[in-house]
Each structure stands twice: as structure tokens, then as C-alpha cells.
Design an enzyme around this catalytic site. Structure first.
Site, PDB file in Angstrom:
ATOM      1  N   ASN A  14       1.061  -1.269   0.019  1.00  0.00           N
ATOM      2  CA  ASN A  14      -0.031  -0.043   0.011  1.00  0.00           C
ATOM      3  C   ASN A  14       1.118   1.468   0.076  1.00  0.00           C
ATOM      4  O   ASN A  14       1.641   1.721   0.931  1.00  0.00           O
ATOM      5  CB  ASN A  14      -0.945  -0.085   1.329  1.00  0.00           C
ATOM      6  CG  ASN A  14      -1.904   1.084   1.108  1.00  0.00           C
ATOM      7  OD1 ASN A  14      -1.894   2.142   0.512  1.00  0.00           O
ATOM      8  ND2 ASN A  14      -2.409   1.340   2.397  1.00  0.00           N
ATOM      9  N   TRP A  15       0.743   1.823  -1.028  1.00  0.00           N
ATOM     10  CA  TRP A  15       1.717   3.027  -1.167  1.00  0.00           C
ATOM     11  C   TRP A  15       1.241   4.484  -0.513  1.00  0.00           C
ATOM     12  O   TRP A  15       2.052   5.422  -0.405  1.00  0.00           O
ATOM     13  CB  TRP A  15       2.402   3.259  -2.680  1.00  0.00           C
ATOM     14  CG  TRP A  15       3.045   2.104  -3.376  1.00  0.00           C
ATOM     15  CD1 TRP A  15       3.404   1.077  -2.993  1.00  0.00           C
ATOM     16  CD2 TRP A  15       3.296   1.990  -4.704  1.00  0.00           C
ATOM     17  NE1 TRP A  15       3.914   0.248  -3.825  1.00  0.00           N
ATOM     18  CE2 TRP A  15       3.877   0.709  -4.997  1.00  0.00           C
ATOM     19  CE3 TRP A  15       2.958   2.840  -5.984  1.00  0.00           C
ATOM     20  CZ2 TRP A  15       4.535   0.318  -6.559  1.00  0.00           C
ATOM     21  CZ3 TRP A  15       3.466   2.505  -7.003  1.00  0.00           C
ATOM     22  CH2 TRP A  15       4.194   1.240  -7.361  1.00  0.00           C
ATOM     23  N   LYS A  16       0.170   4.240  -0.279  1.00  0.00           N
ATOM     24  CA  LYS A  16      -0.512   5.359   0.258  1.00  0.00           C
ATOM     25  C   LYS A  16      -0.219   6.805  -0.489  1.00  0.00           C
ATOM     26  O   LYS A  16      -0.378   6.377  -1.687  1.00  0.00           O
ATOM     27  CB  LYS A  16      -0.004   5.613   2.047  1.00  0.00           C
ATOM     28  CG  LYS A  16      -0.129   4.214   2.593  1.00  0.00           C
ATOM     29  CD  LYS A  16      -0.003   4.442   3.969  1.00  0.00           C
ATOM     30  CE  LYS A  16      -0.113   2.953   4.916  1.00  0.00           C
ATOM     31  NZ  LYS A  16      -0.063   3.332   6.349  1.00  0.00           N
ATOM     32  N   HIS A 104      -9.589   1.342   4.963  1.00  0.00           N
ATOM     33  CA  HIS A 104      -8.390   1.554   5.702  1.00  0.00           C
ATOM     34  C   HIS A 104      -8.660   2.351   6.781  1.00  0.00           C
ATOM     35  O   HIS A 104      -9.353   3.307   6.810  1.00  0.00           O
ATOM     36  CB  HIS A 104      -7.324   1.896   4.547  1.00  0.00           C
ATOM     37  CG  HIS A 104      -5.874   2.021   5.151  1.00  0.00           C
ATOM     38  ND1 HIS A 104      -5.580   2.738   6.244  1.00  0.00           N
ATOM     39  CD2 HIS A 104      -4.836   1.017   5.082  1.00  0.00           C
ATOM     40  CE1 HIS A 104      -4.331   2.615   6.333  1.00  0.00           C
ATOM     41  NE2 HIS A 104      -4.094   1.451   5.843  1.00  0.00           N
ATOM     42  N   GLU A 106      -6.786   4.661   8.069  1.00  0.00           N
ATOM     43  CA  GLU A 106      -6.489   6.146   7.552  1.00  0.00           C
ATOM     44  C   GLU A 106      -7.811   6.805   7.137  1.00  0.00           C
ATOM     45  O   GLU A 106      -7.987   8.038   7.250  1.00  0.00           O
ATOM     46  CB  GLU A 106      -5.209   6.364   6.862  1.00  0.00           C
ATOM     47  CG  GLU A 106      -4.130   5.956   7.747  1.00  0.00           C
ATOM     48  CD  GLU A 106      -2.899   5.484   6.899  1.00  0.00           C
ATOM     49  OE1 GLU A 106      -2.846   5.607   5.689  1.00  0.00           O
ATOM     50  OE2 GLU A 106      -2.024   4.862   7.593  1.00  0.00           O
ATOM     51  N   GLU A 176      -5.141  -4.714  10.652  1.00  0.00           N
ATOM     52  CA  GLU A 176      -4.316  -3.716  10.880  1.00  0.00           C
ATOM     53  C   GLU A 176      -4.560  -2.942  12.089  1.00  0.00           C
ATOM     54  O   GLU A 176      -5.246  -2.039  11.999  1.00  0.00           O
ATOM     55  CB  GLU A 176      -4.128  -2.660   9.729  1.00  0.00           C
ATOM     56  CG  GLU A 176      -3.686  -3.407   8.411  1.00  0.00           C
ATOM     57  CD  GLU A 176      -3.166  -2.352   7.692  1.00  0.00           C
ATOM     58  OE1 GLU A 176      -1.939  -2.481   7.178  1.00  0.00           O
ATOM     59  OE2 GLU A 176      -3.969  -1.450   7.090  1.00  0.00           O
ATOM     60  N   GLY A 182       2.582   2.356  10.876  1.00  0.00           N
ATOM     61  CA  GLY A 182       3.604   3.559  10.587  1.00  0.00           C
ATOM     62  C   GLY A 182       4.265   3.838  12.064  1.00  0.00           C
ATOM     63  O   GLY A 182       5.185   4.707  12.036  1.00  0.00           O
ATOM     64  N   SER A 218       3.705  -1.923  10.542  1.00  0.00           N
ATOM     65  CA  SER A 218       5.227  -2.116  10.561  1.00  0.00           C
ATOM     66  C   SER A 218       6.023  -3.299  10.204  1.00  0.00           C
ATOM     67  O   SER A 218       6.616  -3.762  10.836  1.00  0.00           O
ATOM     68  CB  SER A 218       5.637  -1.589  12.162  1.00  0.00           C
ATOM     69  OG  SER A 218       5.079  -0.422  12.244  1.00  0.00           O
TER      70      SER A 218
HETATM   71  P1  13P Z   1       3.015   0.580   7.675  1.00  0.00           P
HETATM   72  O1  13P Z   1       3.405  -0.906   7.046  1.00  0.00           O
HETATM   73  O2  13P Z   1       3.976   1.728   7.245  1.00  0.00           O
HETATM   74  O3  13P Z   1       3.203   0.438   9.236  1.00  0.00           O
HETATM   75  O4  13P Z   1       1.653   0.706   7.209  1.00  0.00           O
HETATM   76  C1  13P Z   1       0.630  -0.409   7.384  1.00  0.00           C
HETATM   77  C2  13P Z   1      -0.534  -0.026   6.560  1.00  0.00           C
HETATM   78  O5  13P Z   1      -1.245   0.843   6.844  1.00  0.00           O
HETATM   79  C3  13P Z   1      -0.873  -0.832   5.204  1.00  0.00           C
HETATM   80  O6  13P Z   1      -2.022  -0.610   4.805  1.00  0.00           O
END
Ligand code: 13P
Length: 262
Positions: A14-16, A104, A106, A176, A182, A218
Site C-alpha cells: 500500500n503506497w498510500k 483502511h 486512515e 491492521e 507506521g 510496521s
Molecule cells: P506500515 O507498514 O507503514 O506500518 O503501514 C501499514 C499499513 O497501513 C498498510 O496498509
């Protein structure tokens, strides 16, 4: 967890909101070169670029015959119409997107994506025959109070109950926990094992006995080898998916684990 001998791992990057289309092309080419020359036999790989990168990434995947599928990070639940700034499932499918990340954390926390919208979005994705990666997970307050099982079961039931069994079969579940995203502090092996067992029980209750369950939060080349043997089918990777080297190392760790199961 029992795994069938033909079971496959799954790693989703997931490149966000990272990488412009030039950077996205570069990363896709780097991943492609390695996966074409040293293919992974037992693991499916998916990348989820920002909307504006999808067309460029799909061109590279197609031209270079890269064995990687493309996901979107979000989608609007409506088919078309007056939804300024939004993107539909049909528009994504036309670009070669085969999976969509839904709910997600976020989106839920930063952009007020309610349970109702998660449910409608999930329905829109599977109704179109695309696969969905449904994200669930508790925050630190819930975890500190020991309420994670109940919280996650509630999120799963709420989103999945309205779907038919055939539609549910298109859903991958990504656990998650918000406190691990993160932060550099992933869930421990014990935590991943306990919650994946719980998620599978809820899934079985929802007539999804073979559901794929991912862990995200993470995940890194350092912890992937240990976490993959805790009952999950793979990972939803954020930060470590932005560099070819770390993303490929995670893919190899999953593939090595599945190779051993043969
Ligand atoms: P990280 O791997 O940067 O913790 O992010 C996880 C995530 O939200 C993947 O969707």
C-alpha cells in the site's frame, strides 16, 4: 492454522499518498526486473498505487509482463454522477485494477469513513466482481482495555453480513491495528497468532472458511519471516513497500514459508 498444500501467500504493498507517476514507474520497473528473473512460486504480489499512478503502473506491468496485480487504495461506492473528486469501481476496473482496499483505518479516522460507507463500498467492489481487501483493527485504547476481539468481530460482521457467500469469497481480510501502523512497533508474534485465530473463527461463522487473512502494521524484512508463521496468509505493507529492496525481501520471506509447506 491448517494450510492446504496448494495454499499461496499474498503480499500487498500500500503506497498510500507517496510516489508521483515517474517514481511509481521506477519502483514498478525495479520490482518487475527482480520478479521476472527470480520469480516467486507460491506468493501473489499486489501493489496499490495512488489513483494518479494507476495508468502508468499498469502500462509497466503489462509491457514488462510483471507478475504483479494492481489494487486501488479506495473507491467511491456510487457508480457515477455528481461526486466531485471521487473515483468509481468501473473506472478502476477499466484501468486493470482487480482489487480495492476498503476501510483502511486512515480513511476511517482521517476522512470520517463511517461503517455505513465501508459497507456500501465493500458491496460496490464485490458486486462488480473485483476483490476487496477489507481492513479492520482496533486503536490503542481498545487494545489496552482488552477489547480487540470484540471490536474486530464487530467491524467484520458489520461489513460482511449483508454480502452473499459468493460475494464474501471475494474478500481478503486485513487486520491492521492502528497502534502498529507506521509506528515501527509491529504486533508481536503472540498478538498476531491470537488475533488471526480469532479472525478465522469469525470468518468461519460468516461462511468464509477459506478466507485469506493478512496482517499489516510496521511489517519489515526483519519481522516478516517470524510473523508469517503466526497463522496469517501474508501482509499488507505500507512504508516498506516503497523501496524495492525491502518489499522484495518481505515477499521472499512469505514465499520461503509457503515453499516449506509444500
Ligand atoms: P506500515 O507498514 O507503514 O506500518 O503501514 C501499514 C499499513 O497501513 C498498510 O496498509
Amino acid at each position: 492454522m491448517e494450510r492446504m498444500s496448494d495454499a499461496r501467500g499474498l503480499v500487498v504493498g500500500n503506497w498510500k499518498m507517496n510516489l508521483d507517476f515517474v517514481e511509481a514507474v521506477h519502483l514498478t520497473q525495479q520490482i518487475g526486473v527482480v520478479l521476472r528473473h527470480q520469480p516467486v512460486a507460491h506468493t501473489d504480489v499486489v501493489v496499490a498505487p495512488p489513483f494518479v499512478d494507476l495508468r502508468s503502473v499498469s502500462s509497466v506491468l503489462e509491457a514488462d509482463r510483471v507478475p504483479v496485480a494492481m489494487a486501488a487504495q479506495h473507491v467511491n461506492a456510487h457508480d457515477a454522477g455528481a461526486h466531485t473528486g471521487e473515483i468509481s469501481v468501473g473506472q478502476l476496473a477499466r484501468l486493470g485494477v482487480t482489487q480495492v482496499i476498503v476501510g483502511h483505518s486512515e480513511r476511517r479516522t482521517l476522512y470520517a469513513m463511517s461503517d455505513d460507507v465501508v459497507r456500501a463500498t465493500l458491496f460496490a467492489v464485490v458486486r462488480a466482481g473485483l476483490r476487496a481487501i477489507l481492513c479492520v483493527g482496533e486503536d490503542l485504547d481498545v487494545r489496552s482495555a482488552g477489547g480487540q476481539n470484540e471490536f474486530v468481530a464487530g467491524q467484520l460482521r458489520d461489513a460482511l453480513e449483508p454480502l452473499t457467500p459468493a460475494q464474501r469469497a471475494l474478500v481478503t481480510i486485513a487486520y491492521e491495528p492502528l497502534w502498529a501502523i507506521g509506528t515501527g512497533r509491529s504486533a508481536t508474534s503472540d498478538e498476531v497468532r491470537a488475533i488471526s485465530t480469532h479472525v478465522r473463527l469469525v470468518a468461519a461463522d460468516l461462511e468464509m472458511p477459506g478466507a485469506l487473512v493478512l496482517y499489516g502494521g510496521s511489517v519489515s524484512p526483519e519481522n516478516a519471516g517470524e510473523l508469517i508463521s503466526q497463522g496469517v496468509n501474508g501482509f499488507l505493507v505500507g512504508g516498506a513497500s516503497l523501496k524495492a529492496e525491502s518489499f522484495l525481501a518481505i515477499i521472499r520471506a512469505v514465499d520461503d514459508c509457503y515453499a516449506e509447506l509444500r
